[in-house]
Design a protein around this motif. Structure first.
Motif, PDB file in Angstrom:
ATOM      1  N   UNK A 257       0.827  -1.302  -0.043  1.00 33.55           N
ATOM      2  CA  UNK A 257      -0.012  -0.121  -0.089  1.00 33.55           C
ATOM      3  C   UNK A 257       0.857   1.219   0.075  1.00 33.55           C
ATOM      4  N   UNK A 258       0.876   1.839  -1.149  1.00 43.07           N
ATOM      5  CA  UNK A 258       1.587   3.252  -1.219  1.00 43.07           C
ATOM      6  C   UNK A 258       3.159   3.014  -0.855  1.00 43.07           C
ATOM      7  N   UNK A 259       3.829   1.779  -1.349  1.00 41.57           N
ATOM      8  CA  UNK A 259       5.130   1.819  -0.921  1.00 41.57           C
ATOM      9  C   UNK A 259       5.329   0.912   0.507  1.00 41.57           C
ATOM     10  N   UNK A 260       4.112   0.823   1.203  1.00 37.29           N
ATOM     11  CA  UNK A 260       4.313  -0.132   2.456  1.00 37.29           C
ATOM     12  C   UNK A 260       3.949  -1.396   2.415  1.00 37.29           C
ATOM     13  N   UNK A 261       4.530  -2.293   3.058  1.00 39.60           N
ATOM     14  CA  UNK A 261       3.728  -3.624   2.938  1.00 39.60           C
ATOM     15  C   UNK A 261       2.490  -3.648   4.064  1.00 39.60           C
ATOM     16  N   UNK A 262       1.505  -4.386   3.400  1.00 42.08           N
ATOM     17  CA  UNK A 262       0.041  -4.143   3.963  1.00 42.08           C
ATOM     18  C   UNK A 262      -0.172  -5.690   4.463  1.00 42.08           C
ATOM     19  N   UNK A 263      -0.772  -5.758   5.737  1.00 43.62           N
ATOM     20  CA  UNK A 263      -1.418  -6.988   6.399  1.00 43.62           C
ATOM     21  C   UNK A 263      -2.585  -6.099   7.169  1.00 43.62           C
ATOM     22  N   UNK A 264      -3.863  -6.614   6.755  1.00 40.56           N
ATOM     23  CA  UNK A 264      -4.914  -5.997   7.539  1.00 40.56           C
ATOM     24  C   UNK A 264      -6.243  -6.695   7.516  1.00 40.56           C
ATOM     25  N   UNK A 265      -7.242  -6.666   8.418  1.00 37.24           N
ATOM     26  CA  UNK A 265      -8.266  -7.326   8.537  1.00 37.24           C
ATOM     27  C   UNK A 265      -9.456  -6.664   8.701  1.00 37.24           C
ATOM     28  N   UNK A 266     -10.508  -7.300   8.418  1.00 37.95           N
ATOM     29  CA  UNK A 266     -11.934  -6.714   8.820  1.00 37.95           C
ATOM     30  C   UNK A 266     -12.966  -7.921   8.985  1.00 37.95           C
ATOM     31  N   UNK A 267     -14.109  -7.951   9.990  1.00 44.24           N
ATOM     32  CA  UNK A 267     -14.923  -8.655  10.100  1.00 44.24           C
ATOM     33  C   UNK A 267     -16.430  -8.040  10.603  1.00 44.24           C
ATOM     34  N   UNK A 299       6.350   2.859  10.865  1.00 45.51           N
ATOM     35  CA  UNK A 299       7.265   1.790  10.976  1.00 45.51           C
ATOM     36  C   UNK A 299       7.410   1.180   9.664  1.00 45.51           C
ATOM     37  N   UNK A 300       7.022   1.735   8.529  1.00 41.45           N
ATOM     38  CA  UNK A 300       7.160   1.006   7.124  1.00 41.45           C
ATOM     39  C   UNK A 300       6.099  -0.109   6.830  1.00 41.45           C
ATOM     40  N   UNK A 301       5.180  -0.384   7.604  1.00 40.03           N
ATOM     41  CA  UNK A 301       4.353  -1.280   7.517  1.00 40.03           C
ATOM     42  C   UNK A 301       2.896  -0.708   7.827  1.00 40.03           C
ATOM     43  N   UNK A 302       1.967  -0.942   6.942  1.00 38.93           N
ATOM     44  CA  UNK A 302       0.481  -0.394   6.815  1.00 38.93           C
ATOM     45  C   UNK A 302      -0.428  -1.663   7.520  1.00 38.93           C
ATOM     46  N   UNK A 303      -1.443  -1.320   8.279  1.00 44.21           N
ATOM     47  CA  UNK A 303      -2.271  -2.315   8.834  1.00 44.21           C
ATOM     48  C   UNK A 303      -3.815  -1.686   9.085  1.00 44.21           C
ATOM     49  N   UNK A 304      -3.738  -0.702   8.192  1.00 45.81           N
ATOM     50  CA  UNK A 304      -5.267  -0.074   8.336  1.00 45.81           C
ATOM     51  C   UNK A 304      -6.192  -0.647   7.026  1.00 45.81           C
ATOM     52  N   UNK A 305      -7.253  -1.368   7.466  1.00 53.14           N
ATOM     53  CA  UNK A 305      -7.902  -1.852   6.454  1.00 53.14           C
ATOM     54  C   UNK A 305      -8.177  -1.101   5.073  1.00 53.14           C
ATOM     55  N   UNK A 306      -8.386  -1.519   3.959  1.00 54.56           N
ATOM     56  CA  UNK A 306      -8.773  -0.652   2.846  1.00 54.56           C
ATOM     57  C   UNK A 306     -10.094  -1.265   2.363  1.00 54.56           C
ATOM     58  N   UNK A 307     -11.064  -0.219   2.371  1.00 49.81           N
ATOM     59  CA  UNK A 307     -12.317  -0.609   2.287  1.00 49.81           C
ATOM     60  C   UNK A 307     -12.964  -0.746   0.909  1.00 49.81           C
ATOM     61  N   UNK A 308     -11.969  -0.457  -0.091  1.00 50.00           N
ATOM     62  CA  UNK A 308     -12.271  -0.836  -1.486  1.00 50.00           C
ATOM     63  C   UNK A 308     -13.276   0.072  -1.962  1.00 50.00           C
TER      64      UNK A 308
END
Length: 431
Positions: A257-267, A299-308
């Motif tokens: 995501x915009x140059x950062x590694x992305x790991x995110x979740x939603x439920x 920290x170079x990592x993204x964890x905000x869920x992307x709602x598309x």
């Protein structure tokens, strides 16, 4: 997409069904919708300031379309749309200060579908994409200009299941210019492409079971995004569960995501009961939704869920204050039909930020309510929504609604924290 612009020519080239003229095969559709809205403090929660968003205004939308099926295997659709915003202090520019704005008559739909509806078909052109409960992909019909895609979609329909495979780019609203996606805008800097697989099955008789994977590629000044959203949705049928229903949707994201590694979740978890034999058909339900946030944006990592590309208006409060990211929403819902043509709903939401190290994102998923305040209380507030919808005639619908937002401790800790109000009246004429 070039095919979206060539469809009028196809209307002249496709051969008519034997024994019928083109005029007999055309199915016209028309919609005129007018909504008056009154908003107070819904953007700044500040009664001391008379913001341009604290206003009463009118939104109007007109659609005119035609569908043509010259053969069992060929279906062609065209629809134009004109949207206007009147009596508003906001600029009449779509999306500025939350405005719906003016978008003069433009092409909303233009597609050709070839194939068998009960088997294999392919649909190309400007079209609507909507899946599941539209928490990730939907047309956002509440918005005056709504959302469409330039897309190619392959659909296979079996007796108990179906599968879609598509690639697309969202159509961008451009005031006084032809609305285009990145597919037909060679000068676009986003280079956005959205693709996916969606599988839905009724093999389990009492529920719908969905599996999906979406891929988004997009380029902007912050960097390139390439990530996959994968998930599953299980929805119970109250007619086969003695009035009970449920929805369980679990989603994960991985990639860049915009140059950062992305790991995110939603439920989303929901359970309800329907009194099916009662004349009013009441339903009482409780639900809980959550989307991950990023507690450390440096920290170079993204964890905000992307709602598309969701339809966020119904699930997280009608005031459109939240999207499915960095949020937790506990909701109680009550619905009833006092007459066969009238439906009433009463919803109560309580909202928290998943982490105050991240922002509070509005329904569009990009606009934030306040600057990030890591030491603030996470409770954003509560919202009460009341709606009444009724069918006045076979073609005319009326919707009335009122919402009140009770400002929470997060707002009190970060600035003005006055309550907000939202009222509306909408008439929709369909033919």
């Amino acid at each position: 997409m070039r095919s979206a612009l060539l469809l009028p020519a196809l209307l002249l080239l496709a051969p008519p069904t034997r024994g019928e003229g083109i005029a007999d095969q055309l199915k016209w559709n028309f919609q005129a919708r007018t909504r008056a809205e009154s908003r107070n403090n819904t953007f700044d929660f500040n009664s001391a300031k008379n913001s341009v968003t604290d206003d009463t205004f009118v939104l109007a939308r007109v659609r005119l379309g035609v569908e043509w099926q010259p053969d069992e295997w060929v279906r062609i659709a065209l629809q134009g749309q004109d949207t206007r915003e009147a009596f508003s202090k906001r600029p009449n520019v779509p999306l500025q200060n939350g405005a719906e704005g003016d978008d003069s008559f433009d092409l909303r739909l233009a597609s050709i579908e070839i194939g068998k509806p009960t088997g294999l078909s392919v649909k190309a052109g400007r079209q609507v994409l909507m899946y599941g409960d539209e928490r990730l992909v939907g047309p956002l019909e509440w918005q005056n200009f709504s959302r469409t895609f330039d897309a190619v979609k392959l659909h296979y329909q079996a007796q108990t299941w179906w599968l879609d495979a598509f690639t697309s780019s969202v159509v961008r609203i451009r005031r006084s210019q032809f609305n285009v996606s990145d597919w037909i805008n060679n000068s676009a800097s986003r280079n956005q492409f959205f693709s996916g697989l969606y599988f839905s099955s009724k093999a389990i008789p009492f529920q719908t079971t969905d599996l999906y994977a979406f891929h988004l590629h997009e380029e902007n000044t912050a960097g390139t995004s390439n990530f996959v959203t994968f998930g599953t949705r299980h929805k119970g049928d109250p007619t086969k569960l003695r009035g009970w229903d449920y929805t369980v949707e679990l989603v994960g994201q991985v990639g860049q995501l915009s140059g950062k590694s992305l790991t995110a979740y939603a439920y989303h978890l929901e359970g309800g009961y329907n009194w099916l034999k009662s004349p009013w058909k009441p339903r009482l339900a409780i639900e809980y939704s959550a989307g991950s946030g990023d507690s450390n944006p440096n920290d170079g990592h993204a964890h905000t869920f992307q709602n598309l590309f969701p339809t966020n208006h119904p699930p997280y409060g009608f005031m459109d204050l939240f999207s499915w990211q960095n949020m937790q929403n506990l909701a109680l819902r009550l619905a009833a039909n006092p007459t066969p043509k009238t439906k009433t709903t009463l919803d109560f939401h309580s909202f928290w930020l998943t982490t105050t190290g991240d922002a509070w994102y509005r329904a569009n998923g990009t606009t934030t309510v306040r600057p990030i305040s890591p030491n603030a209380n996470s409770h954003a507030g509560c919202e009460l929504d009341l709606t009444v919808s009724t069918k006045l005639t076979p073609h005319l619908d009326l919707l009335l609604g009122y919402s009140h937002f009770f400002a929470g401790a997060y707002l009190a800790a970060t600035g003005p924290s006055d309550d907000a109000d939202f009222g509306y009246c909408m008439l929709t004429l369909n033919y």
